[in-house]
Write an enzyme that holds these catalytic residues in place. Structure first.
Site, mmCIF file in Angstrom:
data_model
loop_
_atom_site.group_PDB
_atom_site.id
_atom_site.type_symbol
_atom_site.label_atom_id
_atom_site.label_comp_id
_atom_site.label_asym_id
_atom_site.label_seq_id
_atom_site.Cartn_x
_atom_site.Cartn_y
_atom_site.Cartn_z
ATOM 1 N N HIS A 46 41.874 18.845 23.332
ATOM 2 C CA HIS A 46 41.386 19.350 24.630
ATOM 3 C C HIS A 46 42.491 19.966 25.476
ATOM 4 O O HIS A 46 42.208 20.708 26.416
ATOM 5 C CB HIS A 46 40.754 18.212 25.428
ATOM 6 C CG HIS A 46 39.626 17.548 24.713
ATOM 7 N ND1 HIS A 46 38.372 18.081 24.652
ATOM 8 C CD2 HIS A 46 39.568 16.390 24.001
ATOM 9 C CE1 HIS A 46 37.579 17.277 23.945
ATOM 10 N NE2 HIS A 46 38.285 16.258 23.522
ATOM 11 N N ASN A 197 35.626 5.314 16.998
ATOM 12 C CA ASN A 197 35.579 5.441 18.447
ATOM 13 C C ASN A 197 34.293 6.133 18.874
ATOM 14 O O ASN A 197 33.916 7.153 18.292
ATOM 15 C CB ASN A 197 36.792 6.231 18.973
ATOM 16 C CG ASN A 197 38.097 5.535 18.652
ATOM 17 O OD1 ASN A 197 38.932 6.042 17.913
ATOM 18 N ND2 ASN A 197 38.258 4.345 19.174
ATOM 19 N N ALA A 198 33.652 5.590 19.910
ATOM 20 C CA ALA A 198 32.437 6.175 20.477
ATOM 21 C C ALA A 198 31.347 6.369 19.422
ATOM 22 O O ALA A 198 30.699 7.407 19.354
ATOM 23 C CB ALA A 198 32.735 7.493 21.206
ATOM 24 N N ARG A 205 24.668 -6.463 9.229
ATOM 25 C CA ARG A 205 23.219 -6.308 9.009
ATOM 26 C C ARG A 205 22.732 -4.914 9.368
ATOM 27 O O ARG A 205 21.600 -4.560 9.073
ATOM 28 C CB ARG A 205 22.451 -7.372 9.806
ATOM 29 C CG ARG A 205 22.497 -8.746 9.123
ATOM 30 C CD ARG A 205 21.548 -9.729 9.769
ATOM 31 N NE ARG A 205 22.087 -10.237 11.027
ATOM 32 C CZ ARG A 205 22.897 -11.278 11.124
ATOM 33 N NH1 ARG A 205 23.266 -11.939 10.052
ATOM 34 N NH2 ARG A 205 23.341 -11.678 12.290
ATOM 35 N N ASP A 226 46.820 7.043 17.070
ATOM 36 C CA ASP A 226 47.890 6.677 18.006
ATOM 37 C C ASP A 226 48.148 5.170 17.945
ATOM 38 O O ASP A 226 48.926 4.640 18.720
ATOM 39 C CB ASP A 226 47.520 7.106 19.432
ATOM 40 C CG ASP A 226 46.158 6.577 19.875
ATOM 41 O OD1 ASP A 226 45.538 5.783 19.126
ATOM 42 O OD2 ASP A 226 45.699 6.950 20.967
ATOM 43 N N HIS A 229 43.635 3.817 19.664
ATOM 44 C CA HIS A 229 42.204 4.052 19.449
ATOM 45 C C HIS A 229 41.685 3.279 18.238
ATOM 46 O O HIS A 229 40.533 2.843 18.218
ATOM 47 C CB HIS A 229 41.928 5.548 19.233
ATOM 48 C CG HIS A 229 41.848 6.328 20.504
ATOM 49 N ND1 HIS A 229 42.956 6.665 21.237
ATOM 50 C CD2 HIS A 229 40.785 6.829 21.185
ATOM 51 C CE1 HIS A 229 42.574 7.353 22.302
ATOM 52 N NE2 HIS A 229 41.268 7.460 22.295
ATOM 53 N N ASP A 252 42.782 14.584 19.391
ATOM 54 C CA ASP A 252 41.917 14.397 20.569
ATOM 55 C C ASP A 252 42.797 14.437 21.811
ATOM 56 O O ASP A 252 42.533 13.771 22.808
ATOM 57 C CB ASP A 252 41.110 13.095 20.490
ATOM 58 C CG ASP A 252 39.879 13.101 21.398
ATOM 59 O OD1 ASP A 252 39.555 14.164 21.971
ATOM 60 O OD2 ASP A 252 39.253 12.045 21.551
ATOM 61 N N LEU A 286 39.488 4.352 27.468
ATOM 62 C CA LEU A 286 40.401 5.358 26.919
ATOM 63 C C LEU A 286 39.833 6.745 27.195
ATOM 64 O O LEU A 286 38.655 7.004 26.982
ATOM 65 C CB LEU A 286 40.564 5.168 25.409
ATOM 66 C CG LEU A 286 41.443 3.990 24.971
ATOM 67 C CD1 LEU A 286 41.260 3.744 23.478
ATOM 68 C CD2 LEU A 286 42.904 4.250 25.299
HETATM 69 ZN ZN LIG Z 1 37.476 14.766 22.206
#
Ligand SMILES: [Zn+2]
Length: 345
Positions: A46, A197-198, A205, A226, A229, A252, A286
């Site tokens: 980004h 992540n996310a 299960r 890193d 994360h 990221d 984060l």
């Molecule tokens: Zn991103």
């Protein structure tokens, strides 16, 4: 351009006399003191160094490109965050023609409100059911990767539409169950965005999107390495489960990458504090990462070895984007500091 170096060549990782201009590599029995690899390719970034794609200009991207070249990059995909159509379009208008930026990555806004991470939650959108202004983005030839939650209404037809014209569909910011993730794969999903992540985690299960990302051998798994994360042990599990060409390191990176600890930034309308190697919202969430692929390379090299590090940061993302033979090689000393950047064309 002949060098004696540690290199990942036709006979595996080892000592080579490498001719970087002709791409001829001869295995030798000597002890190099440098490592050479093709430049890094980052399909999910980004910003960095106080610069942000969403709020920047073409000049911002030029400055970011120069900074990333210093960190060993050959190419990267500027990545949007969840935003309105107008804000997304404004950011995309700043993209310039540059071989270092072979397109862009659309992250959101078609993601799960259950797993926004640091994406601005109020901008999460429903997938248009008919013709819409977003068609301009979906049909943009520069669109290379889309992060999308495959379980949300309308996701599967959109995935099929994008995949059929060569866009990499990546499941991410997703609450998909294992079965929903598989339905996404059948529609055309081929990557998992920042695995673990996310996304719905692995549970014994209900193996979730994370379980599918680990298990499906034809799916490439992005990893932010890193060591914050994702832990070293979880990364090792992922690396053991994925075929060697299916692990892709992403930074990221955000405007916090390369900024000093304690710096306070306003990013995507959110207050962000730079920590020791991370960037967080006030509540501790984060907020993207504070690294570049050079940091990721060093961490992978130390924890999982040079071959996985070279594949994940350079070779695998390069082949995902179909970039062909490298135009940039970087030379690193024994402490993995970049000592030279070689451009072969
Ligand atoms: Zn991103």
């Amino acid at each position: 351009m002949k060098r004696l170096a540690w290199f990942l060549g036709p006979q595996g990782f080892g000592a080579y006399w490498a001719d970087l201009a002709t791409h001829e590599f001869v295995r030798v029995d000597e002890k190099p003191d440098v490592t050479i690899l093709p430049g890094f390719v980052d399909i999910h970034i980004h910003g960095g160094f106080g610069l942000d794609f969403m709020s920047g200009t073409s000049e911002t991207l030029r400055a970011l490109t120069a900074k990333l070249k210093d960190c060993g990059y050959e190419a990267f995909l500027p990545t949007t965050v969840t935003a309105s159509f107008e804000d997304t379009r404004r950011a995309l208008a700043t993209l310039t023609k540059d071989p270092a930026m072979p397109g862009f990555h659309l992250e959101g806004p078609f993601i799960s409100p259950r797993f926004p991470g640091a994406q601005p939650r109020e901008q999460i959108a429903e997938i248009p059911t008919g013709p819409s202004e977003w068609d301009e983005v979906f049909d943009d030839p520069r669109l290379r990767v889309v992060t999308i939650a495959p379980e949300i209404p309308g996701a599967l037809p959109l995935i099929s539409r994008l995949a059929s014209r060569g866009v990499i569909c990546s499941m991410g910011h997703t609450n998909a169950t294992f079965a929903e993730a598989r339905a996404g794969f059948e529609a055309g999903v081929r990557h998992a965005t920042h695995t673990f992540n996310a996304m719905r985690p692995f549970h014994h299960r209900e193996a979730g999107a994370a379980g599918f990302a680990i298990a499906e051998q034809r799916l490439a798994a992005e990893l932010i390495y890193d060591r914050i994360h994702v832990s070293a042990s979880a990364a090792a599990i992922l690396a053991q489960c994925k075929p060697q060409d299916k692990l892709i390191a992403v930074s990221d990176g955000t405007m916090a990458s390369g900024m000093p600890e304690g710096a306070r930034l306003n990013m995507w309308g959110l207050d962000v504090i730079v920590g020791n190697g991370d960037a967080r919202l006030r509540d501790g969430t984060l907020a993207g990462s504070a690294i570049t692929l050079l940091d990721s390379f060093r961490n992978l090299h130390a924890d999982l070895g040079p071959e996985i590090a070279i594949r994940a940061t350079s070779l695998n993302p390069r082949s995902a984007l179909g970039l062909g033979k490298p135009n940039v090689y970087i030379v690193l000393d024994e402490r993995l500091q970049i000592v030279e950047r070689l451009e072969t064309s």
